[in-house]
Design an enzyme around this catalytic site. Sequence first.
Site, PDB file in Angstrom:
ATOM      1  N   ASN A 143       0.703  -1.344  -0.416  1.00  0.00           N
ATOM      2  CA  ASN A 143      -0.311  -0.020   0.020  1.00  0.00           C
ATOM      3  C   ASN A 143       0.795   1.594  -0.034  1.00  0.00           C
ATOM      4  OD1 ASN A 143      -1.600   1.877   0.247  1.00  0.00           O
ATOM      5  ND2 ASN A 143      -2.852   0.967   2.668  1.00  0.00           N
ATOM      6  N   TRP A 144       1.008   2.283  -1.041  1.00  0.00           N
ATOM      7  CA  TRP A 144       1.795   2.737  -1.089  1.00  0.00           C
ATOM      8  C   TRP A 144       1.319   4.309  -0.612  1.00  0.00           C
ATOM      9  CZ3 TRP A 144       4.473   2.783  -6.948  1.00  0.00           C
ATOM     10  CH2 TRP A 144       4.648   2.089  -7.127  1.00  0.00           C
ATOM     11  N   HIS A 157      -9.397   0.596   5.358  1.00  0.00           N
ATOM     12  CA  HIS A 157      -8.650   1.252   5.168  1.00  0.00           C
ATOM     13  C   HIS A 157      -8.572   1.704   6.934  1.00  0.00           C
ATOM     14  CE1 HIS A 157      -4.400   2.725   6.966  1.00  0.00           C
ATOM     15  NE2 HIS A 157      -3.643   1.335   6.091  1.00  0.00           N
ATOM     16  N   GLU A 159      -6.760   4.730   8.210  1.00  0.00           N
ATOM     17  CA  GLU A 159      -6.659   5.990   7.830  1.00  0.00           C
ATOM     18  C   GLU A 159      -8.058   6.536   7.420  1.00  0.00           C
ATOM     19  OE1 GLU A 159      -3.148   5.535   6.112  1.00  0.00           O
ATOM     20  OE2 GLU A 159      -2.055   5.157   7.288  1.00  0.00           O
ATOM     21  N   GLU A 197      -4.787  -4.807  10.662  1.00  0.00           N
ATOM     22  CA  GLU A 197      -4.449  -4.483  11.170  1.00  0.00           C
ATOM     23  C   GLU A 197      -4.398  -3.696  12.100  1.00  0.00           C
ATOM     24  OE1 GLU A 197      -2.265  -3.500   7.001  1.00  0.00           O
ATOM     25  OE2 GLU A 197      -4.106  -1.914   7.222  1.00  0.00           O
ATOM     26  N   GLY A 226       2.826  -1.523   4.463  1.00  0.00           N
ATOM     27  CA  GLY A 226       2.725   0.866   4.136  1.00  0.00           C
ATOM     28  C   GLY A 226       4.140   0.719   3.720  1.00  0.00           C
ATOM     29  N   GLY A 227       4.439   1.370   4.896  1.00  0.00           N
ATOM     30  CA  GLY A 227       6.347   1.937   4.907  1.00  0.00           C
ATOM     31  C   GLY A 227       7.423   0.943   3.815  1.00  0.00           C
TER      32      GLY A 227
HETATM   33  C1  PEP Z   1      -0.859  -0.285   6.375  1.00  0.00           C
HETATM   34  O1  PEP Z   1      -0.710   0.797   6.304  1.00  0.00           O
HETATM   35  O2  PEP Z   1      -1.656  -1.053   5.978  1.00  0.00           O
HETATM   36  C2  PEP Z   1       0.282  -0.630   6.814  1.00  0.00           C
HETATM   37  C3  PEP Z   1       0.799  -1.505   7.322  1.00  0.00           C
HETATM   38  O3  PEP Z   1       1.215   0.200   7.100  1.00  0.00           O
HETATM   39  P1  PEP Z   1       2.479  -0.239   7.854  1.00  0.00           P
HETATM   40  O4  PEP Z   1       3.407  -1.143   7.240  1.00  0.00           O
HETATM   41  O5  PEP Z   1       3.555   0.916   7.897  1.00  0.00           O
HETATM   42  O6  PEP Z   1       2.687  -0.457   8.852  1.00  0.00           O
END
Ligand code: PEP
Length: 253
Positions: free
Chosen positions: A9-10, A94, A96, A166, A234-235
């Site tokens: 997930n960019w 998600h 966010e 998550e 994510g990151g």
């Molecule tokens: C995400 O946003 O779905 C996620 C898992 O982010 P990160 O890997 O950066 O924790």
Amino acid sequence: MRTPIVAGNWKMNKTVEEARLLVFDMSRKLREIEGVDKVLCPPFPALLAVSALLQGTDIGMGAQNLYWEEKGAFTGEVAPNMVAEFCKYVIIGHSERRAYFGETDETVNKKVRAALAHDLTPIMCVGETEDEYESNRTGEVVRRQISLGLTEVDPAKAASLIVAYEPIWAIGTGKASSGENANAVLADYIRPALADLFGADTAQAIRIQYGGSVNGSNADEFFSQPEIDGALVGGASLKKDDFVAIVQAASKS
Ligand code: PEP
């Protein structure tokens, strides 16, 4: 046997040109890795360019959101058939989007059903906040998110769904859950909630990812767990070496 799936997930990162460079950089290595489904989820403006680069590869593409209506006066939104022109997958709900854009279990459900109606594979995200985790409410929260988010989903299509567990306190914080803890949430709450909706066989077929600070160093810990079928990343999905290492770890699980 469920094939593991790793999706990057960019988020709101990468212009079209930067997206092209990142795909150039990682796609050769990703293509060499077998036994795992690989998915990149760039922001909307980069979908066309990235889909052109992924043509003829086994790397799938996903969007990060859609709207449930077919078309019309919904300024700024993107319809399911517009997403389906380019993508096989779509991330829905998600944390966010729930936190900053007012998404609820009800709107998540509309989006999941709209995605399935267009033969898109939803990656539906669930997970508890830190407060909920600390007050032992994880089970109650994820069960509610599953049962409301997937209400009235056609059972014939349910097996193709992907759920991403998550924990919100682990997203972007560098503070990942332990593999054992995440596995227990899947085994004790998420798969049973799926079984309540769709029956035990379909629940067994649905892939459930873990997401939250997964990187090249901790991926093995998650993928060695029996209930975890990959990761939503994510990151680390913006860093070639990390993302390739995560996909490699999934392919060995
Ligand atoms: C995400 O946003 O779905 C996620 C898992 O982010 P990160 O890997 O950066 O924790």
